[in-house]
Design a protein around this motif. Sequence first.
Motif, PDB file in Angstrom:
ATOM      1  N   ASP A 119       9.321   5.002  -6.495  1.00 17.06           N
ATOM      2  CA  ASP A 119       9.413   4.086  -5.360  1.00 17.06           C
ATOM      3  C   ASP A 119       8.127   3.282  -5.210  1.00 17.06           C
ATOM      4  O   ASP A 119       8.153   2.074  -4.927  1.00 17.06           O
ATOM      5  CB  ASP A 119       9.682   4.874  -4.070  1.00 17.06           C
ATOM      6  CG  ASP A 119      11.099   5.426  -4.032  1.00 17.06           C
ATOM      7  OD1 ASP A 119      11.949   4.939  -4.810  1.00 17.06           O
ATOM      8  OD2 ASP A 119      11.347   6.353  -3.236  1.00 17.06           O
ATOM      9  N   GLU A 120       6.992   3.992  -5.384  1.00 15.89           N
ATOM     10  CA  GLU A 120       5.708   3.291  -5.263  1.00 15.89           C
ATOM     11  C   GLU A 120       5.557   2.248  -6.374  1.00 15.89           C
ATOM     12  O   GLU A 120       5.078   1.135  -6.128  1.00 15.89           O
ATOM     13  CB  GLU A 120       4.561   4.298  -5.322  1.00 15.89           C
ATOM     14  CG  GLU A 120       4.475   5.196  -4.089  1.00 15.89           C
ATOM     15  CD  GLU A 120       3.411   6.283  -4.240  1.00 15.89           C
ATOM     16  OE1 GLU A 120       2.902   6.438  -5.369  1.00 15.89           O
ATOM     17  OE2 GLU A 120       3.106   6.956  -3.229  1.00 15.89           O
ATOM     18  N   LYS A 125       5.552  -3.237  -8.203  1.00 18.44           N
ATOM     19  CA  LYS A 125       6.035  -4.281  -9.111  1.00 18.44           C
ATOM     20  C   LYS A 125       6.725  -5.410  -8.342  1.00 18.44           C
ATOM     21  O   LYS A 125       6.599  -6.587  -8.711  1.00 18.44           O
ATOM     22  CB  LYS A 125       6.981  -3.671 -10.141  1.00 18.44           C
ATOM     23  CG  LYS A 125       6.253  -2.829 -11.187  1.00 18.44           C
ATOM     24  CD  LYS A 125       7.148  -2.415 -12.334  1.00 18.44           C
ATOM     25  CE  LYS A 125       6.326  -1.704 -13.432  1.00 18.44           C
ATOM     26  NZ  LYS A 125       7.134  -1.311 -14.599  1.00 18.44           N
ATOM     27  N   GLU A 126       7.451  -5.046  -7.284  1.00 20.15           N
ATOM     28  CA  GLU A 126       8.067  -6.093  -6.470  1.00 20.15           C
ATOM     29  C   GLU A 126       6.997  -6.961  -5.809  1.00 20.15           C
ATOM     30  O   GLU A 126       7.154  -8.182  -5.696  1.00 20.15           O
ATOM     31  CB  GLU A 126       8.968  -5.466  -5.404  1.00 20.15           C
ATOM     32  CG  GLU A 126      10.268  -4.897  -5.983  1.00 20.15           C
ATOM     33  CD  GLU A 126      11.099  -4.171  -4.930  1.00 20.15           C
ATOM     34  OE1 GLU A 126      10.537  -3.895  -3.845  1.00 20.15           O
ATOM     35  OE2 GLU A 126      12.276  -3.871  -5.202  1.00 20.15           O
ATOM     36  N   ASP A 162      13.598   2.701 -13.991  1.00 19.60           N
ATOM     37  CA  ASP A 162      14.792   2.759 -14.837  1.00 19.60           C
ATOM     38  C   ASP A 162      14.934   1.418 -15.544  1.00 19.60           C
ATOM     39  O   ASP A 162      14.489   0.372 -15.039  1.00 19.60           O
ATOM     40  CB  ASP A 162      16.029   3.063 -13.988  1.00 19.60           C
ATOM     41  CG  ASP A 162      16.288   1.973 -12.969  1.00 19.60           C
ATOM     42  OD1 ASP A 162      17.065   1.050 -13.256  1.00 19.60           O
ATOM     43  OD2 ASP A 162      15.678   2.046 -11.874  1.00 19.60           O
ATOM     44  N   ARG A 163      15.552   1.443 -16.722  1.00 24.26           N
ATOM     45  CA  ARG A 163      15.541   0.253 -17.581  1.00 24.26           C
ATOM     46  C   ARG A 163      16.091  -0.977 -16.879  1.00 24.26           C
ATOM     47  O   ARG A 163      15.517  -2.073 -16.971  1.00 24.26           O
ATOM     48  CB  ARG A 163      16.357   0.530 -18.849  1.00 24.26           C
ATOM     49  CG  ARG A 163      16.481  -0.703 -19.742  1.00 24.26           C
ATOM     50  CD  ARG A 163      17.122  -0.380 -21.066  1.00 24.26           C
ATOM     51  NE  ARG A 163      16.257   0.491 -21.851  1.00 24.26           N
ATOM     52  CZ  ARG A 163      16.555   0.898 -23.092  1.00 24.26           C
ATOM     53  NH1 ARG A 163      17.699   0.550 -23.652  1.00 24.26           N
ATOM     54  NH2 ARG A 163      15.714   1.667 -23.746  1.00 24.26           N
ATOM     55  N   LYS A 164      17.200  -0.842 -16.171  1.00 25.89           N
ATOM     56  CA  LYS A 164      17.818  -2.001 -15.520  1.00 25.89           C
ATOM     57  C   LYS A 164      16.878  -2.625 -14.497  1.00 25.89           C
ATOM     58  O   LYS A 164      16.643  -3.844 -14.500  1.00 25.89           O
ATOM     59  CB  LYS A 164      19.128  -1.569 -14.849  1.00 25.89           C
ATOM     60  CG  LYS A 164      19.893  -2.709 -14.166  1.00 25.89           C
ATOM     61  CD  LYS A 164      21.227  -2.202 -13.651  1.00 25.89           C
ATOM     62  CE  LYS A 164      22.037  -3.327 -13.009  1.00 25.89           C
ATOM     63  NZ  LYS A 164      21.391  -3.924 -11.843  1.00 25.89           N
ATOM     64  N   SER A 165      16.332  -1.778 -13.610  1.00 28.45           N
ATOM     65  CA  SER A 165      15.430  -2.302 -12.580  1.00 28.45           C
ATOM     66  C   SER A 165      14.172  -2.899 -13.186  1.00 28.45           C
ATOM     67  O   SER A 165      13.708  -3.971 -12.783  1.00 28.45           O
ATOM     68  CB  SER A 165      15.047  -1.182 -11.597  1.00 28.45           C
ATOM     69  OG  SER A 165      16.190  -0.674 -10.955  1.00 28.45           O
ATOM     70  N   LEU A 169      12.992  -6.891 -12.847  1.00 31.22           N
ATOM     71  CA  LEU A 169      11.724  -7.290 -12.248  1.00 31.22           C
ATOM     72  C   LEU A 169      10.830  -8.001 -13.259  1.00 31.22           C
ATOM     73  O   LEU A 169      10.165  -8.993 -12.940  1.00 31.22           O
ATOM     74  CB  LEU A 169      11.008  -6.068 -11.662  1.00 31.22           C
ATOM     75  CG  LEU A 169      11.622  -5.493 -10.383  1.00 31.22           C
ATOM     76  CD1 LEU A 169      10.960  -4.177 -10.013  1.00 31.22           C
ATOM     77  CD2 LEU A 169      11.480  -6.487  -9.227  1.00 31.22           C
ATOM     78  N   TRP A 170      10.806  -7.487 -14.485  1.00 27.21           N
ATOM     79  CA  TRP A 170       9.991  -8.127 -15.519  1.00 27.21           C
ATOM     80  C   TRP A 170      10.497  -9.538 -15.817  1.00 27.21           C
ATOM     81  O   TRP A 170       9.692 -10.457 -16.055  1.00 27.21           O
ATOM     82  CB  TRP A 170       9.978  -7.300 -16.791  1.00 27.21           C
ATOM     83  CG  TRP A 170       9.258  -7.997 -17.912  1.00 27.21           C
ATOM     84  CD1 TRP A 170       9.792  -8.606 -18.998  1.00 27.21           C
ATOM     85  CD2 TRP A 170       7.846  -8.200 -18.010  1.00 27.21           C
ATOM     86  NE1 TRP A 170       8.811  -9.169 -19.771  1.00 27.21           N
ATOM     87  CE2 TRP A 170       7.601  -8.939 -19.187  1.00 27.21           C
ATOM     88  CE3 TRP A 170       6.762  -7.830 -17.209  1.00 27.21           C
ATOM     89  CZ2 TRP A 170       6.334  -9.300 -19.585  1.00 27.21           C
ATOM     90  CZ3 TRP A 170       5.486  -8.202 -17.615  1.00 27.21           C
ATOM     91  CH2 TRP A 170       5.276  -8.929 -18.789  1.00 27.21           C
TER      92      TRP A 170
END
Length: 409
Positions: A119-120, A125-126, A162-165, A169-170
């Motif tokens: 979560d952190e 990253k967000e 996780d890969r999707k998230s 974001l990337w």
Amino acid sequence: MSSDPWGRVDETGTVYVRTADGEKVVGSWQAGSPEEALAYFERKYEGLVVEIGLLEKRVKTTDLSAKDALAAVEHLREQVDAHHAVGDLEALRARLDKLVALVETRREERRAQRAKQSDEARGAKEALVAEAEELAASDQWRAAGERLRSLVDTWKGLPRLDRKSDDELWHRFSHARSAFSKRRKQHFAQLDAQREEARRTKERLVGEAEALSKSTDWGPTAARYRDLMSEWKAAGRAQREHEDDLWNRFRGAQDVFFAARSSVFAERDAEQTENLKLKEELAGEAEKLLPVTDLKAARAAFRSVNERWEAIGHVPRDARPKVEGRMHAVERALQEAEETEWRRTNPEARARAAGLTGQLQAAVDKLRSQIEQARAQGNNAKADKLARELEGRQALLDQALKGLHEFGG
């Protein structure tokens, strides 16, 4: 037969261990005494105790994974359940059960910690993505570019999601960096084009400035140099490798012209300063003609002074009003003297003045007679009124007599 609290050996050499479910066969011993048989299987038990103790320590003090820990527990449990040792096997099972519970607790703690870290990391990253998207619209090219590079380093130091998230974001992060890079590239391409246009404009201005540097048409050329300077400032900056050289040429051409103009003006200023000195002397000579006592002589003397005045060239602009004002004052005094002389010698004007004086004298005499008559009749109000009228007529008569006196009569 030999025995201890947790096991025994019968007469056939069979070794038993006591459990909550009754005695279980541990094994057969034929090589020595029953005491040696029990001692052997007791050492087997102590070995299990040591292994369980070591596993407990690893679980509590190392980062042993739950999977490996549970596999080790099951391996030891199989050995305990095989009853190949003499001792309190139930106590070992209880320790293994407790160890399993500890492993599960640690697993949950680690899962919670990983979730918290995830979560952190997601939040971090967000935040990086949000800042990168804001920077993508910035025109602070150097500062924003450096900050974006710093954000990339920060991103690399964060755990993966996780890969999707992580991929989503990337993608946003990378898109923001690309958008900024594209805008910056377009900006500098446009800036290069503007600087090239500025270079061409300034080369043209330098050419004209150099062509004007030998001009002696001081006023118009100086004005044109001012216009060229305005055009130079409006043109913007050329490329760094051209700007200084163009400016040095442009400024150098101006310096040549203005140095020549200054030299000429310095000579002219010296001449005008000398002219001022001469005109001040003439103004002093003219002022000595006042007050006018002999109009004809004064007029002739002033004409001589004025002829010499006109022969002298220009004086400094700031000194001109004062010195010319002195001459004009003398000239006005002469003109007033001429007007006074003309009035004095003009027959028609003298006749008009004499006629006016006679009329006023007659009016005054008549008023005096009327006043005496009114008082004699006791009409003081009428007499006072006539007396006030007499004062006005007498003032006019006095003024007319003064004017007539100027005509010599």
